[in-house]
Structure formats: structure tokens, C-alpha cells
Design a protein around this motif. Structure first.
Motif, PDB file in Angstrom:
ATOM      1  N   THR A  14       0.871  -1.093   0.084  1.00  0.00           N
ATOM      2  CA  THR A  14       0.018   0.153   0.017  1.00  0.00           C
ATOM      3  C   THR A  14       1.017   1.340  -0.136  1.00  0.00           C
ATOM      4  OG1 THR A  14      -1.791  -0.970   1.205  1.00  0.00           O
ATOM      5  CG2 THR A  14      -1.946   1.415   1.315  1.00  0.00           C
ATOM      6  N   PRO A  15       0.860   2.225  -0.893  1.00  0.00           N
ATOM      7  CA  PRO A  15       1.655   3.306  -0.841  1.00  0.00           C
ATOM      8  C   PRO A  15       1.354   4.326   0.471  1.00  0.00           C
ATOM      9  CG  PRO A  15       0.056   3.324  -2.611  1.00  0.00           C
ATOM     10  CD  PRO A  15      -0.244   2.259  -1.884  1.00  0.00           C
ATOM     11  N   ALA A  16       2.391   4.791   0.657  1.00  0.00           N
ATOM     12  CA  ALA A  16       2.485   5.497   2.229  1.00  0.00           C
ATOM     13  C   ALA A  16       1.429   6.631   2.379  1.00  0.00           C
ATOM     14  CB  ALA A  16       3.690   6.006   2.197  1.00  0.00           C
ATOM     15  N   PRO A  17       0.929   7.321   1.489  1.00  0.00           N
ATOM     16  CA  PRO A  17      -0.275   8.155   1.434  1.00  0.00           C
ATOM     17  C   PRO A  17      -1.454   7.388   1.828  1.00  0.00           C
ATOM     18  CG  PRO A  17       0.880   8.985  -0.399  1.00  0.00           C
ATOM     19  CD  PRO A  17       1.376   7.445  -0.017  1.00  0.00           C
ATOM     20  N   VAL A  18      -1.727   6.261   1.265  1.00  0.00           N
ATOM     21  CA  VAL A  18      -2.948   5.590   1.565  1.00  0.00           C
ATOM     22  C   VAL A  18      -2.747   5.077   3.206  1.00  0.00           C
ATOM     23  CG1 VAL A  18      -4.310   3.625   1.246  1.00  0.00           C
ATOM     24  CG2 VAL A  18      -3.481   4.797  -0.657  1.00  0.00           C
ATOM     25  N   LYS A  19      -1.457   4.694   3.535  1.00  0.00           N
ATOM     26  CA  LYS A  19      -1.561   3.901   5.030  1.00  0.00           C
ATOM     27  C   LYS A  19      -1.808   5.279   5.755  1.00  0.00           C
ATOM     28  CE  LYS A  19       1.920   0.302   3.983  1.00  0.00           C
ATOM     29  NZ  LYS A  19       3.269  -0.038   4.354  1.00  0.00           N
ATOM     30  N   ASP A  20      -1.107   6.468   5.535  1.00  0.00           N
ATOM     31  CA  ASP A  20      -1.363   7.868   6.238  1.00  0.00           C
ATOM     32  C   ASP A  20      -2.996   8.059   6.309  1.00  0.00           C
ATOM     33  OD1 ASP A  20      -0.148   9.728   7.812  1.00  0.00           O
ATOM     34  OD2 ASP A  20      -0.671  10.936   6.005  1.00  0.00           O
ATOM     35  N   PHE A  21      -3.425   7.731   5.116  1.00  0.00           N
ATOM     36  CA  PHE A  21      -4.975   8.169   5.345  1.00  0.00           C
ATOM     37  C   PHE A  21      -5.685   7.253   6.235  1.00  0.00           C
ATOM     38  CE2 PHE A  21      -9.251   6.940   3.572  1.00  0.00           C
ATOM     39  CZ  PHE A  21      -9.969   8.093   3.485  1.00  0.00           C
ATOM     40  N   ALA A  22      -5.424   5.740   6.325  1.00  0.00           N
ATOM     41  CA  ALA A  22      -6.043   4.859   7.015  1.00  0.00           C
ATOM     42  C   ALA A  22      -5.735   5.015   8.394  1.00  0.00           C
ATOM     43  CB  ALA A  22      -5.509   3.498   6.636  1.00  0.00           C
ATOM     44  N   ILE A  23      -4.583   5.415   8.846  1.00  0.00           N
ATOM     45  CA  ILE A  23      -4.280   5.859  10.212  1.00  0.00           C
ATOM     46  C   ILE A  23      -5.018   7.092  10.595  1.00  0.00           C
ATOM     47  CG2 ILE A  23      -2.517   6.395  11.811  1.00  0.00           C
ATOM     48  CD1 ILE A  23      -0.688   4.722  10.030  1.00  0.00           C
ATOM     49  N   ARG A  24      -5.327   7.976   9.739  1.00  0.00           N
ATOM     50  CA  ARG A  24      -5.755   9.182  10.179  1.00  0.00           C
ATOM     51  C   ARG A  24      -7.456   9.116  10.176  1.00  0.00           C
ATOM     52  NH1 ARG A  24      -3.801  11.662   6.316  1.00  0.00           N
ATOM     53  NH2 ARG A  24      -5.507  11.667   4.730  1.00  0.00           N
ATOM     54  N   ASN A  25      -8.045   8.385   9.496  1.00  0.00           N
ATOM     55  CA  ASN A  25      -9.366   8.181   9.367  1.00  0.00           C
ATOM     56  C   ASN A  25      -9.669   7.056  10.231  1.00  0.00           C
ATOM     57  OD1 ASN A  25     -10.655  10.233   7.314  1.00  0.00           O
ATOM     58  ND2 ASN A  25      -8.763   9.466   6.408  1.00  0.00           N
ATOM     59  N   PHE A  26      -8.980   6.101  10.223  1.00  0.00           N
ATOM     60  CA  PHE A  26      -9.405   4.765  11.031  1.00  0.00           C
ATOM     61  C   PHE A  26      -8.673   4.540  12.619  1.00  0.00           C
ATOM     62  CE2 PHE A  26     -10.052   3.456   6.666  1.00  0.00           C
ATOM     63  CZ  PHE A  26     -11.670   3.779   6.612  1.00  0.00           C
ATOM     64  N   GLY A  27      -7.800   5.198  12.610  1.00  0.00           N
ATOM     65  CA  GLY A  27      -6.782   5.288  14.048  1.00  0.00           C
ATOM     66  C   GLY A  27      -6.299   3.891  14.041  1.00  0.00           C
ATOM     67  N   GLU A  28      -6.572   3.318  15.273  1.00  0.00           N
ATOM     68  CA  GLU A  28      -6.078   1.967  15.820  1.00  0.00           C
ATOM     69  C   GLU A  28      -6.849   0.945  15.498  1.00  0.00           C
ATOM     70  OE1 GLU A  28      -4.889   1.915  19.823  1.00  0.00           O
ATOM     71  OE2 GLU A  28      -4.352   3.781  19.974  1.00  0.00           O
ATOM     72  N   ASN A  29      -8.142   1.433  14.729  1.00  0.00           N
ATOM     73  CA  ASN A  29      -8.924   0.324  14.082  1.00  0.00           C
ATOM     74  C   ASN A  29      -8.707   0.038  12.638  1.00  0.00           C
ATOM     75  OD1 ASN A  29     -10.440  -0.116  16.391  1.00  0.00           O
ATOM     76  ND2 ASN A  29     -11.607   1.936  16.007  1.00  0.00           N
ATOM     77  N   ASP A  30      -7.581   0.207  12.047  1.00  0.00           N
ATOM     78  CA  ASP A  30      -7.344   0.442  10.756  1.00  0.00           C
ATOM     79  C   ASP A  30      -7.054  -0.957  10.516  1.00  0.00           C
ATOM     80  OD1 ASP A  30      -4.805   0.220  12.127  1.00  0.00           O
ATOM     81  OD2 ASP A  30      -3.733   1.080  10.831  1.00  0.00           O
ATOM     82  N   LYS A  31      -6.507  -1.847  11.354  1.00  0.00           N
ATOM     83  CA  LYS A  31      -6.293  -3.312  10.927  1.00  0.00           C
ATOM     84  C   LYS A  31      -7.660  -4.193  10.946  1.00  0.00           C
ATOM     85  CE  LYS A  31      -1.817  -2.876  13.329  1.00  0.00           C
ATOM     86  NZ  LYS A  31      -2.268  -1.645  13.514  1.00  0.00           N
ATOM     87  N   THR A  32      -8.392  -3.797  11.833  1.00  0.00           N
ATOM     88  CA  THR A  32      -9.825  -4.300  11.657  1.00  0.00           C
ATOM     89  C   THR A  32     -10.624  -4.013  10.419  1.00  0.00           C
ATOM     90  OG1 THR A  32      -9.696  -4.073  14.029  1.00  0.00           O
ATOM     91  CG2 THR A  32     -11.967  -4.516  13.009  1.00  0.00           C
ATOM     92  N   VAL A  33     -10.431  -2.526  10.086  1.00  0.00           N
ATOM     93  CA  VAL A  33     -11.037  -2.259   8.764  1.00  0.00           C
ATOM     94  C   VAL A  33     -10.480  -3.016   7.655  1.00  0.00           C
ATOM     95  CG1 VAL A  33     -11.377  -0.475   7.009  1.00  0.00           C
ATOM     96  CG2 VAL A  33     -11.654  -0.024   9.581  1.00  0.00           C
ATOM     97  N   LEU A  34      -9.227  -3.334   7.397  1.00  0.00           N
ATOM     98  CA  LEU A  34      -8.178  -4.041   6.568  1.00  0.00           C
ATOM     99  C   LEU A  34      -9.098  -5.295   6.410  1.00  0.00           C
ATOM    100  CD1 LEU A  34      -6.473  -4.485   4.423  1.00  0.00           C
ATOM    101  CD2 LEU A  34      -4.709  -4.777   5.995  1.00  0.00           C
ATOM    102  N   GLN A  35      -9.143  -6.090   7.881  1.00  0.00           N
ATOM    103  CA  GLN A  35      -9.597  -7.476   7.662  1.00  0.00           C
ATOM    104  C   GLN A  35     -10.963  -7.538   7.330  1.00  0.00           C
ATOM    105  OE1 GLN A  35      -8.209  -7.875  11.905  1.00  0.00           O
ATOM    106  NE2 GLN A  35      -6.699  -9.362  11.129  1.00  0.00           N
ATOM    107  N   LEU A  36     -11.777  -6.720   7.791  1.00  0.00           N
ATOM    108  CA  LEU A  36     -13.067  -6.596   7.273  1.00  0.00           C
ATOM    109  C   LEU A  36     -13.361  -6.625   5.862  1.00  0.00           C
ATOM    110  CD1 LEU A  36     -15.079  -4.785  10.009  1.00  0.00           C
ATOM    111  CD2 LEU A  36     -14.949  -7.287   9.892  1.00  0.00           C
TER     112      LEU A  36
END
Length: 530
Positions: free
Chosen positions: A57-79
Motif C-alpha cells: 500500500t502506498p504511504a499516503p494511503v496508509k497515512d489516510f487509513a491511520i488518520r481516519n480509522f486510527g487504531e482500528n485500521d487493521k480491523t477495517v482491513l481485515q473486514l
């Protein structure tokens, strides 16, 4: 009526196919979980595919995920992965009602994808990691093939008007096969979770039994006034349960402390060494209050916390291995720390050995490290963002050069060197608060690890900067609380904060994003005074 009957038959077949596809996917995941529980939990297909997606995943997309989903980013990815699998499973199921072999082949293809992802993971242990994906795919393909056969096995009974349904479905056979498949898959999944839990029992037991030694150099007592009595302000010490977690591990490594090892080797190392946890605990330990910050923290963001850490001075270990900092003729200028999950972080050797309290941490706020935060050992270097200094689940330290090797995040466009920027945050009042006119307490925290905070100022709207009152300072490696008494007039107002660090550098107003070396700018909130 024939057209209606034909449409109904096609609809029934599609529904049955979709159901068969979902059951087959469930079977595949359950069997894969069972095999992963026997082989290695981190080799499960959702984990390895999710990890491969994170790596690509490009760094800006990872940054977006952390910014918008916080520590739930992994849960969102798995779902998201599970939702995608469900959609594909529905499609393959419908396909299988007409072309059983093609549908089953589609399931096998997903197994190949999972196996390939497992082999490309940095923590891959080899061919054994492909077994969960392969076994799951075989079970899923077989389940889909058999269920699809039942779905179209027998002609549908004629309706009351005498219209035959043509090639229909065997209701009893399909429901029986579906029920057996569901029960078998659920049982396999439950058994897999049991095996996974048992594999983690040794790690859990090793943490429960770990008794941390008393530090040879205890942390100084916190001075009076380090914690202001202001409602809404962030606590000076962050409880372990509330400490932020930002990493790429979809499955938290569960490491048995008895089997853990740390190797120190590489360029400029005269004597490579391997340490056990007991050997580290037998050394003189230091205890320090240090604030840790993630580079993904936006201006005013939550990814910062302060704890009392217990650990082994890292500079001493390096010196014993013959390592010299570049300023004293050392050949290595980068320390690459590797985690058990394959993550790599690169720290400047000069910073690790310049006298600051860089350490291999074994304790956090008076207890062994939580698993989420790196048990049994993690690294910490005050004054550097976590992605270049705070390797969790560390198992290897290699001395090298910045020219010779790019760690994980550097390969993804982040900076090689990342000293923490001077930052400040307003904790209270909250954005869009509606305080009453009159005295309002504005308060928050400021940080510039390893430089300290010398001054904090507040500006109301476009007015002049006014000095805030600073709380007592614990040390230059921790954040510092501040407060300001504001005589609030009715209406809407912007409150802005800035800090000055211990070197006299004023926090910049220039707004930048987190990439490549941390966000900058001033934090402000808008409030409406009633």
C-alpha cells in the motif's frame, strides 16, 4: 407461465449457488485456521494476504487509513478482505451451479494467492507457511463442488398448474449437505482457535511469571506540579491500556520469553553477541519517564503517550560489542532493528550512543511490556519518531550504513532520519465547545523530546501571543502540561497554541503532512462563547 417458472428456477439456482459459495468460503477459512493453529497462527490466509496488502500500500494511503480509522485500521482491513472474499465466493458459487469445475478452480486460485503471499512475508518460515492457504483452498473447492452438485442434482417438482421446473434442485440433499458442511467448518474453526490459544499459553505464562528487577538507576520522583488539576487535560502518565498502538502487525506476536533471543552483529561489531531475556535482566537496568510519538500523528493528534519505561541501556550493549559512533571513527552509522514479524527500523548510531537514554525496554509503567507494545523486549530512543527508533518484538540488531540498507518505512518514501518536531496541543476546551462567557481555562500538552519545552503561548483569534503557565518539567524527554486563563467574550473564537523548545526554536506555523518526517503546524480549536 413458462417464463415465470424459468425465471424462478434461475433465481433459485442463483441463491443456492451464492449460498454454496459462502459456505465454501467459510469452510476454506475454517480449515485454514485449523492448519494455521497447528503450524503457525501468523500464516493464516487473512493475516498473510492482509500483510502483503499493507506492504504494497502506498504511504499516503496508509497515512489516510491511520488518520481516519486510527487504531482500528487493521480491523477495517481485515473486514475489507472478508467482504471481498464473500463477494468473490458468491460469484464462484453462482458459476459453479453451471460449471462446477470452474467454480472449484476459482477457489483453488485464491489458495495459490494466499500461499504466494505467505512466502513473500518477511517473517516467512518457508514452505510450512503455505499449508494453511493450500489446505483451506482444497477444502473450500471440494465443498463448493459437492454443494453445487446437490443444488442442481434433481428436477424441480411440477407446480400446481402442471408446469415443470426442469433441471431444479434437490432440496433435502442440498440442505443436508449445507448443514453438514457448516457444522464441520465451524468445528474446524473452533478447533483451530483452540490450537492457537494453546500455542500462546507459553507466552502468556512467561509474562505472568516474569518478575522485573529493581532498576540500578531508578527514575527520579516526579516533581510536584507535573500533573495539573484541570478537567479535560491529558494525564501526564498514560495508562498501558490507553497507550496508542500503531504498527503493521495484523496478528500480535505472542513470544515465549524463555525462547526469545536477541542477536547483535554487523559492520563494526568486533564481537557478535546473542542474549536471552534472563541475561538482559541480569544487567544494570535504568528506569525513565519518556514520551513516545508516532510520525503518523497529525497536528493535535492522539498518537502520543508518556510512560515510565524500564530497560537495558543500549549504548552499553553496543560498546561491549565493539561498536563506536561515527564521531569516534565507527564504521556503522545506522542501527537496523528487526522484529519477529519482519519489520525493520533504522536508527542513527550517533543518536543511540550520544548519552541519551536509548534502551531495550522490558517494563512499562511498573509491569512487563504488554504484548501489544512489544513483549518481551522493544527498543526505544528518546527524541526520535517511533518508526525509526521504537522496534517492538525486537529480535535482531544489525549495524550497517544508511547507504547500504533502507529499512521498511524508508523504502516507502519516509525519511531516513526523523527527530521529533516541536509540537503542542489544546486538550480543553474541545473543538466546537460552547463555554460560558468569563474566565475559561485553556490547557493542553507540548513536547519536543530530548530538547524539552521552555515556553508555550496562546493566541486568541488574530490577537497577540500570550504566555501560558507551564507545569513542572519531569525531564527533557517528556511532554509538558500548560494552562492559560482566558477571559472569554461572547461570540466565535479561534484559539491557537505554539511552543518553544529548550534550544529556543519556536514551533513553526508552516503546515505539512506527516509524510516524510512528521507533521508540522499550529494546533487550533474553534469555540463559541455563549
Amino acid at each position: 407461465m413458462a417464463g415465470v417458472s424459468s425465471f424462478r428456477s434461475k433465481l433459485v439456482r442463483a441463491v443456492l449457488g451464492a449460498s454454496a459459495g459462502l459456505l465454501a468460503a467459510f469452510t476454506a477459512l475454517a480449515v485454514a485456521e485449523l492448519v494455521a493453529g497447528l503450524v503457525r497462527p501468523a500464516a493464516g490466509p487473512v493475516t498473510v494476504v492482509g500483510g502483503a496488502l499493507i506492504d504494497r500500500t502506498p504511504a499516503p494511503v496508509k497515512d489516510f487509513a491511520i488518520r481516519n480509522f486510527g487504531e482500528n485500521d487493521k480491523t477495517v482491513l481485515q473486514l475489507g478482505i472478508l467482504a471481498m472474499l464473500a463477494l468473490v465466493a458468491v460469484g464462484l458459487g453462482v458459476l459453479a451451479t453451471a460449471h462446477r469445475r470452474a467454480g472449484a478452480a476459482g477457489v483453488l486460485l485464491f489458495g495459490i494467492v494466499g500461499a504466494a503471499a505467505a512466502l513473500t512475508r518477511p517473517d516467512s518460515t518457508g514452505i510450512g507457511d503455505v499449508l494453511p492457504s493450500v489446505a483451506g483452498a482444497l477444502a473450500g473447492a471440494l465443498a463448493l463442488y459437492l454443494l453445487a452438485a446437490q443444488a442442481v442434482r434433481a428436477p424441480e417438482p411440477a407446480d400446481p398448474d402442471g408446469e415443470g421446473g426442469g433441471a431444479g434442485w434437490n432440496r433435502r440433499g442440498f440442505l443436508t449437505a449445507a448443514g453438514v458442511t457448516a457444522v464441520a467448518a465451524a468445528s474446524a474453526g473452533a478447533l483451530g482457535r483452540t490450537f492457537t490459544a494453546r500455542r500462546g499459553e507459553g507466552a502468556l505464562a512467561s509474562r505472568r511469571s516474569l518478575v522485573l528487577p529493581k532498576p540500578a538507576s531508578p527514575a527520579p520522583a516526579l516533581p510536584p506540579g507535573v500533573q495539573l488539576k484541570v478537567p479535560g487535560i491529558t494525564a501526564f502518565t498514560t495508562p498501558n491500556a490507553d497507550f496508542y498502538r500503531v504498527d503493521t502487525a495484523l496478528t500480535v506476536p505472542m513470544i515465549d520469553a524463555a525462547t526469545w533471543r536477541l542477536r547483535i552483529h554487523g559492520t563494526g561489531v568486533a564481537r557478535s553477541r546473542t542474549y536471552t531475556l534472563d541475561e538482559l535482566l541480569a544487567r544494570p537496568l535504568i528506569e525513565r519517564d519518556i514520551t513516545l510519538t508516532c510520525v503518523s500523528n497529525e497536528v493535535g493528534g492522539p498518537y502520543i503517550g508518556n510512560a515510565r519505561w524500564l530497560g537495558v541501556p543500549l549504548a552499553g550493549l553496543l560498546s561491549e560489542a565493539g561498536v563506536l559512533p561515527p564521531s569516534r571513527g565507527g564504521r556503522a552509522d545506522q542501527l537496523v532493528a528487526r522484529s519477529v514479524d519482519g519489520m525493520t527500523l533504522g536508527s542513527p548510531v550517533e543518536d543511540v550512543m550520544d548519552g541519551r537514554d536509548a534502551m531495550l525496554v522490558v517494563g512499562m509503567n511498573g509491569e512487563p511490556l504488554p504484548f501489544d507494545h512489544g513483549f518481551p523486549v522493544r527498543m526505544l530512543v528518546p527524541g526520535l519518531y517511533g518508526y525509526v527508533s521504537a522496534c517492538k518484538w525486537i529480535t535482531d540488531i544489525e549495524l550497517t550504513t544508511f547507504d547500504a540498507y533502507d529499512p521498511y518505512w524508508v523504502k516507502r518514501t519516509w525519511a531516513r532520519r526523523a527527530p521529533i518536531k516541536t509540537q503542542s496541543r489544546i486538550d480543553t476546551p474541545k473543538p466546537f465547545a460552547r463555554p460560558a462567557a468569563g474566565p475559561v481555562i485553556v490547557a493542553g500538552v507540548a513536547w519536543a523530546q530530548h530538547r524539552g519545552i521552555a515556553r508555550v503561548e496562546i493566541r486568541v483569534d488574530d490577537g497577540p501571543w500570550r504566555d501560558a503557565d507551564l507545569a513542572a518539567e519531569a525531564n527533557v524527554d517528556t511532554w509538558r502540561q500548560w494552562t492559560y486563563r482566558w477571559d472569554a467574550a461572547p461570540g466565535g473564537h479561534h484559539l491557537t497554541v505554539r511552543a518553544t523548545d529548550g534550544t529556543g526554536q519556536v514551533q513553526t506555523e508552516r503546515r505539512t503532512r506527516t509524510i516524510p518526517d512528521g507533521a508540522s503546524g499550529l494546533h487550533s480549536v474553534f469555540v463559541t462563547v455563549a
